[in-house]
Structure formats: structure tokens, C-alpha cells
Design a protein around this motif. Structure first.
Motif, mmCIF file in Angstrom:
data_model
loop_
_atom_site.group_PDB
_atom_site.id
_atom_site.type_symbol
_atom_site.label_atom_id
_atom_site.label_comp_id
_atom_site.label_asym_id
_atom_site.label_seq_id
_atom_site.Cartn_x
_atom_site.Cartn_y
_atom_site.Cartn_z
ATOM 1 N N ASN A 154 -8.283 -1.757 -0.670
ATOM 2 C CA ASN A 154 -9.604 -2.019 -1.297
ATOM 3 C C ASN A 154 -10.686 -1.179 -0.603
ATOM 4 O OD1 ASN A 154 -11.248 -3.056 -3.354
ATOM 5 N ND2 ASN A 154 -12.175 -4.350 -2.044
ATOM 6 N N ILE A 155 -10.787 -1.201 0.554
ATOM 7 C CA ILE A 155 -11.671 -0.494 1.494
ATOM 8 C C ILE A 155 -11.665 1.034 1.413
ATOM 9 C CG2 ILE A 155 -12.296 0.067 3.944
ATOM 10 C CD1 ILE A 155 -11.690 -2.934 4.616
ATOM 11 N N LEU A 156 -10.208 1.385 1.306
ATOM 12 C CA LEU A 156 -9.823 2.992 1.199
ATOM 13 C C LEU A 156 -9.694 3.338 -0.086
ATOM 14 C CD1 LEU A 156 -7.018 2.949 4.071
ATOM 15 C CD2 LEU A 156 -9.559 3.753 4.061
ATOM 16 N N THR A 157 -10.133 2.493 -1.225
ATOM 17 C CA THR A 157 -9.911 2.960 -2.666
ATOM 18 C C THR A 157 -8.494 3.254 -3.166
ATOM 19 O OG1 THR A 157 -11.046 4.759 -2.491
ATOM 20 C CG2 THR A 157 -12.506 2.987 -2.914
ATOM 21 N N LEU A 158 -7.523 2.488 -2.496
ATOM 22 C CA LEU A 158 -6.185 2.836 -2.651
ATOM 23 C C LEU A 158 -5.341 1.958 -3.344
ATOM 24 C CD1 LEU A 158 -5.236 4.527 0.674
ATOM 25 C CD2 LEU A 158 -5.684 5.646 -1.196
ATOM 26 N N ASN A 159 -6.043 0.842 -3.845
ATOM 27 C CA ASN A 159 -5.120 -0.487 -4.597
ATOM 28 C C ASN A 159 -4.668 -0.094 -5.836
ATOM 29 O OD1 ASN A 159 -8.070 0.014 -4.931
ATOM 30 N ND2 ASN A 159 -8.522 -2.285 -5.391
ATOM 31 N N GLU A 160 -5.199 1.040 -6.584
ATOM 32 C CA GLU A 160 -4.423 1.384 -7.808
ATOM 33 C C GLU A 160 -3.340 2.620 -7.431
ATOM 34 O OE1 GLU A 160 -4.896 -0.290 -10.463
ATOM 35 O OE2 GLU A 160 -6.108 -1.728 -9.500
ATOM 36 N N VAL A 161 -3.691 3.116 -6.324
ATOM 37 C CA VAL A 161 -2.685 4.360 -6.050
ATOM 38 C C VAL A 161 -1.346 4.049 -6.013
ATOM 39 C CG1 VAL A 161 -2.397 6.417 -4.580
ATOM 40 C CG2 VAL A 161 -4.669 5.520 -5.167
ATOM 41 N N ARG A 162 -0.257 4.714 -6.583
ATOM 42 C CA ARG A 162 0.955 4.780 -6.154
ATOM 43 C C ARG A 162 1.352 5.562 -4.972
ATOM 44 N NH1 ARG A 162 3.421 2.603 -11.061
ATOM 45 N NH2 ARG A 162 5.582 3.747 -10.618
ATOM 46 N N VAL A 163 2.752 5.275 -4.626
ATOM 47 C CA VAL A 163 3.198 6.120 -3.504
ATOM 48 C C VAL A 163 3.266 7.504 -3.664
ATOM 49 C CG1 VAL A 163 5.165 6.566 -1.965
ATOM 50 C CG2 VAL A 163 4.509 4.327 -2.311
ATOM 51 N N SER A 164 3.619 7.858 -5.120
ATOM 52 C CA SER A 164 3.862 9.237 -5.376
ATOM 53 C C SER A 164 2.715 10.177 -5.517
ATOM 54 C CB SER A 164 4.570 9.335 -6.687
ATOM 55 O OG SER A 164 3.886 8.423 -7.793
ATOM 56 N N GLU A 165 1.500 9.350 -5.589
ATOM 57 C CA GLU A 165 0.133 9.864 -5.588
ATOM 58 C C GLU A 165 -0.734 9.933 -4.272
ATOM 59 O OE1 GLU A 165 -0.380 7.942 -10.294
ATOM 60 O OE2 GLU A 165 -1.247 6.927 -8.716
ATOM 61 N N LEU A 166 -0.060 9.433 -3.441
ATOM 62 C CA LEU A 166 -0.861 8.980 -2.170
ATOM 63 C C LEU A 166 -0.710 10.454 -1.469
ATOM 64 C CD1 LEU A 166 -2.098 7.054 -0.093
ATOM 65 C CD2 LEU A 166 0.307 6.762 0.859
ATOM 66 N N ARG A 167 -2.033 10.856 -0.978
ATOM 67 C CA ARG A 167 -2.372 11.953 -0.415
ATOM 68 C C ARG A 167 -2.098 11.992 1.208
ATOM 69 N NH1 ARG A 167 -8.346 13.789 -1.731
ATOM 70 N NH2 ARG A 167 -8.626 11.436 -1.229
ATOM 71 N N LYS A 168 -1.780 12.974 1.580
ATOM 72 C CA LYS A 168 -1.627 12.708 2.969
ATOM 73 C C LYS A 168 -2.719 12.033 3.770
ATOM 74 C CE LYS A 168 1.090 13.053 6.682
ATOM 75 N NZ LYS A 168 2.659 12.069 6.743
ATOM 76 N N GLU A 169 -3.795 12.734 3.451
ATOM 77 C CA GLU A 169 -4.924 12.257 4.384
ATOM 78 C C GLU A 169 -5.357 10.847 4.228
ATOM 79 O OE1 GLU A 169 -8.893 13.974 1.970
ATOM 80 O OE2 GLU A 169 -7.274 15.299 1.520
ATOM 81 N N ASP A 170 -5.104 10.376 3.028
ATOM 82 C CA ASP A 170 -5.421 8.878 2.831
ATOM 83 C C ASP A 170 -4.167 7.998 3.339
ATOM 84 O OD1 ASP A 170 -7.671 9.181 1.178
ATOM 85 O OD2 ASP A 170 -6.309 9.592 -0.718
ATOM 86 N N GLU A 171 -2.991 8.443 3.321
ATOM 87 C CA GLU A 171 -2.159 7.915 4.079
ATOM 88 C C GLU A 171 -2.605 7.889 5.748
ATOM 89 O OE1 GLU A 171 2.316 8.933 6.297
ATOM 90 O OE2 GLU A 171 2.080 9.634 4.361
ATOM 91 N N LEU A 172 -2.967 8.777 6.342
ATOM 92 C CA LEU A 172 -3.548 8.868 7.469
ATOM 93 C C LEU A 172 -4.437 7.775 7.954
ATOM 94 C CD1 LEU A 172 -3.153 12.674 8.670
ATOM 95 C CD2 LEU A 172 -1.719 10.772 9.153
ATOM 96 N N LYS A 173 -5.259 7.797 7.007
ATOM 97 C CA LYS A 173 -6.616 6.650 7.108
ATOM 98 C C LYS A 173 -5.984 5.336 7.000
ATOM 99 C CE LYS A 173 -10.258 9.453 4.792
ATOM 100 N NZ LYS A 173 -10.928 9.670 3.398
ATOM 101 N N LEU A 174 -4.933 5.113 6.090
ATOM 102 C CA LEU A 174 -4.135 3.804 6.087
ATOM 103 C C LEU A 174 -3.641 3.402 7.549
ATOM 104 C CD1 LEU A 174 -3.385 1.325 4.736
ATOM 105 C CD2 LEU A 174 -1.552 2.638 3.531
#
Length: 399
Positions: A302-322
Motif C-alpha cells: 500500500n505504501i508503495l502503491t503496488l497493491n493492485e500490481v500483478r507480478v507481470s506488471e511489476l517494474r524492476k525499480e518498484d521491485e527494488l523498493k519492495l
């Protein structure tokens, strides 16, 4: 036969009384209507008597003035203590991290053993009695004065009044003022083994979530401080055994500034392994929930606004933040809760003014100290109690 007065019937005072009563007339003075009031609170009420580690390993767990404790811990070690309890019929067990508890998980068993032994050794206990002053003549202690003005004389006085944490148990710090009046240096009192107040607001959304075996770290004067253990998020910050251990290494710094810390919630899993886990299936939440509490993952997403994002849509930069939030969450410690909520007090009578071989004051002859009233403290796990028993025994055995 010499007369010994001991002020404070906590673990240090009780052991001092038992040790001294072998060759002396002993009076144990307690301001409460019972002995061992704080002892009952240790180990979450289960009484964490000591730690089963080799005594040499104890010194790694002592935070303040470890060298001062060599004589005490080797004179009356954890083995000596457990032998004593065994001889009195107490059954105990060793749990995680070598913590020793009563087999019944009841502190009352320990208290009852002490009561019986004090009675057997003819120790007189004065309950509901507070000491307002020491009688000192020509740099020699001669006795004590009660709050009712009664003078009680003795050949030796042992102070075991504790620190300033848990004041409802009697350790309100008032003895420090008396000792200051008589020339003793009292080092600044700090809360130790205490929950930490966190600046970041999102912590409130994690309230109640417990985490297993995290690693908490910081850099202090180019030195890395790192401790591992369980923790829990609270409405004000973080708590739990791992946090309490860590707190004792930053409590003095917090007086002057905030402390930046990092938490690794999955220390056994590398960043590369975590990346593979995150990208395992369609849902990030499902991929992570077998490793971390579901509510924790939801809040981080939720903090990273990734709660609606599927794995296939996950950007590398967001993965690193997670990964950063899971492996190296940055938090700002701005304070501790008040010293009243601390398990232990750091600070107290300066060890420079105490003979470590006898626990006698270097300022006032025949005045001795034991336990938390001295500027000593250790990590959680039974070490502080052992230090109290050991210093009490050593102070009591001196002729």
C-alpha cells in the motif's frame, strides 16, 4: 557477631542477606509489604532466573561496565545459582536463547524458596519501611534512618534499592539523592531494555504485527551495532525482545539526537532469493505471505502503491523498493518510552567508586552496593538478574 543492614529486598538484597547471614546478624529492610516484587515481573511474569550460557559468554551480553563484574560473576556464577535453587527443590527448564525459567512458569516458587531460607537463617525483615538517610561518621557508615526518624545502627550497610524503572515496585530512585548527599557520584540514569518511539507515521498502520527473528542495526561512531530477535509494531513504534536488546545500545545517544536504524525482516533470505520469491506467481501478496505476515505485506504494498500490481506488471525499480522495505527498512528512532516503562535502569552509582572485588564503597567505609543501583546493565535474557544475585552474594560475604 556483626550486624548487617540491607536496604531493598529485591534479588540483590535477598541474596546479600542470605550470604551475610552465615556469619552475621542481618536486618533486611523493604519498603513494600513483600519481598521480590520486581522479581515477579521478570520473564513476563514467568521469572527468567538466569541464563544457561557459559559464564565467559555472559560478558558479551553486558552493555555497561562488564569488566567491573568479573569478580562477582566468577564468585557466584549462574551454575552456583542453579545449584542453590536445585538444593532447595526448585525445578527449572532451559528455553530458547539459553534462558532459564522455573519449570512451573511461576515466579512465586522462587519467592517462597527465598522466604523459607531467610527465615531459616534468622534474617529479620522490616516491611513497609523506607530509608531516608544514612548515618555516616568520619567517612564510615554507622547505620540508617527510616522515614519515621528511627535510627538503626549496624557494622555494615548494603544498598540494593534498584534503579528508577518500575517505580511501583519501590525502585523510585530516591536512594540516589541520599548517596549524592554523602559524596557518591551518580551517573546519569537512562532507560534500558525499553520500547522505541518511531518518527515515521506509517508505523501506526502496522500496529500489532509481530515479526520473527529480525535484525536491527545502526552505525554509531563508525561502528555497526546489530542485534537479532523477535519484534512487534506498536501504536508508538516498535517493541519485543530484539528491540529491547537493541535499545540498550542507543539509549544514551537518544538524549541528544535521533537515531537512524535499519531492519531486515528476512535475514536468512538474500536479496536475489527474495527477488525470485516476489516474481514466483501472479500475486505478489501470495508469493510473500508464506514468509511474512499478510497484514505487513499489504501495508508495504500500500505504501508503495503496488497493491493492485500483478507480478507481470511489476517494474524492476518498484521491485527494488519492495526488497528495500523488507531487507533494509529505514526508520527514525526519536525517543524511548519513559524510564518508568524500562525493564532495567542504565546509570547509577559509579563503578569507579566501588571496589569490584568486594562491592564496598571507596568513599564510605563499610558501605556496600549490589544490583541495579550500580551503573551496570545487560541485554535481556536473565543476565541482569544474575548480575544482581552475583553482586549481592559478593557484597554479603564480606566480613
Amino acid at each position: 557477631m556483626a550486624k548487617v543492614i540491607i536496604v531493598g529486598a529485591g534479588p540483590a538484597g535477598i541474596m546479600a542477606a542470605l550470604s551475610a547471614s552465615k556469619n552475621n546478624e542481618v536486618i533486611l529492610i523493604e519498603r513494600n509489604n513483600e519481598i521480590g516484587k520486581k522479581l515477579k515481573l521478570t520473564g513476563g511474569g514467568r521469572c527468567n532466573i538466569t541464563n544457561n550460557r557459559d559464564i565467559e559468554e555472559f560478558f558479551e551480553k553486558i552493555v555497561t561496565n562488564k569488566k567491573f563484574l568479573y569478580s562477582a560473576l566468577y564468585t557466584f556464577s549462574n551454575i552456583s545459582l542453579l545449584d542453590y535453587f536445585s538444593s532447595k527443590g526448585l525445578e527449572y527448564k532451559v528455553e530458547y536463547d539459553q534462558k532459564v525459567f522455573t519449570k512451573s512458569d511461576k515466579a512465586d516458587e522462587v519467592i517462597e524458596i527465598f522466604k523459607r531460607d531467610l527465615m531459616k537463617n534468622d534474617v529479620k525483615i522490616y516491611y513497609n519501611t523506607k530509608i531516608n538517610d544514612l548515618i555516616v561518621e568520619e567517612n564510615t557508615v554507622k547505620g540508617v534512618v527510616t522515614d519515621e526518624g528511627k535510627e538503626i545502627f549496624a557494622d555494615k550497610v548494603i544498598i540494593t534499592t534498584g534503579g528508577k524503572s518500575y517505580p511501583t515496585t519501590g525502585s523510585d530512585g530516591s536512594m540516589f539523592d541520599i548517596l549524592k548527599r554523602h559524596g557518591h557520584m551518580i551517573n546519569t540514569l537512562y532507560p534500558a531494555l525499553i520500547p522505541l518511539v518511531i518518527k515515521e507515521g506509517f508505523i501506526k498502520n502496522l500496529q500489532g504485527i509481530a515479526m520473527k527473528e529480525v535484525i536491527i542495526s545502526t552505525m554509531i561512531k563508525k561502528k555497526k551495532i546489530e542485534r537479532q530477535g523477535d519484534m512487534i509494531f506498536t501504536h508508538f513504534g516498535i517493541s519485543g525482545p530484539g528491540v529491547l536488546k537493541f535499545s540498550s545500545y542507543i539509549n544514551k545517544i537518544l538524549k541528544d539526537r535521533e537515531v537512524e536504524i535499519k531492519i531486515d525482516f528476512l535475514p536468512e533470505i538474500s536479496r536475489d532469493e527474495l527477488s525470485n520469491i516476489i516474481r514466483g506467481n501472479k500475486s505478489i501478496l501470495n508469493n510473500l505471505k508464506q514468509y511474512l505476515p499478510q497484514n505487513f505485506i499489504k501495508e508495504i504494498l500500500n505504501i508503495l502503491t503496488l497493491n493492485e500490481v500483478r507480478v507481470s506488471e511489476l517494474r524492476k525499480e518498484d521491485e527494488l523498493k519492495l526488497i528495500q522495505y523488507i531487507k533494509e527498512m529505514n526508520l527514525t528512532v526519536e525517543d524511548t518510552i519513559t524510564i518508568k516503562g524500562a525493564m532495567v535502569t542504565s546509570g547509577g552509582v559509579s563503578v569507579k567508586e566501588i571496589n569490584s572485588s568486594t562491592m564496598e564503597s571507596k568513599i564510605i567505609k563499610n558501605l556496600f552496593f549490589a544490583g541495579e543501583v550500580i551503573d551496570i546493565d545487560a541485554e535481556t535474557g536473565g543476565y541482569n538478574l544474575q548480575m544482581a544475585f552475583s553482586t549481592g552474594y559478593l557484597a554479603g560475604m564480606q566480613e
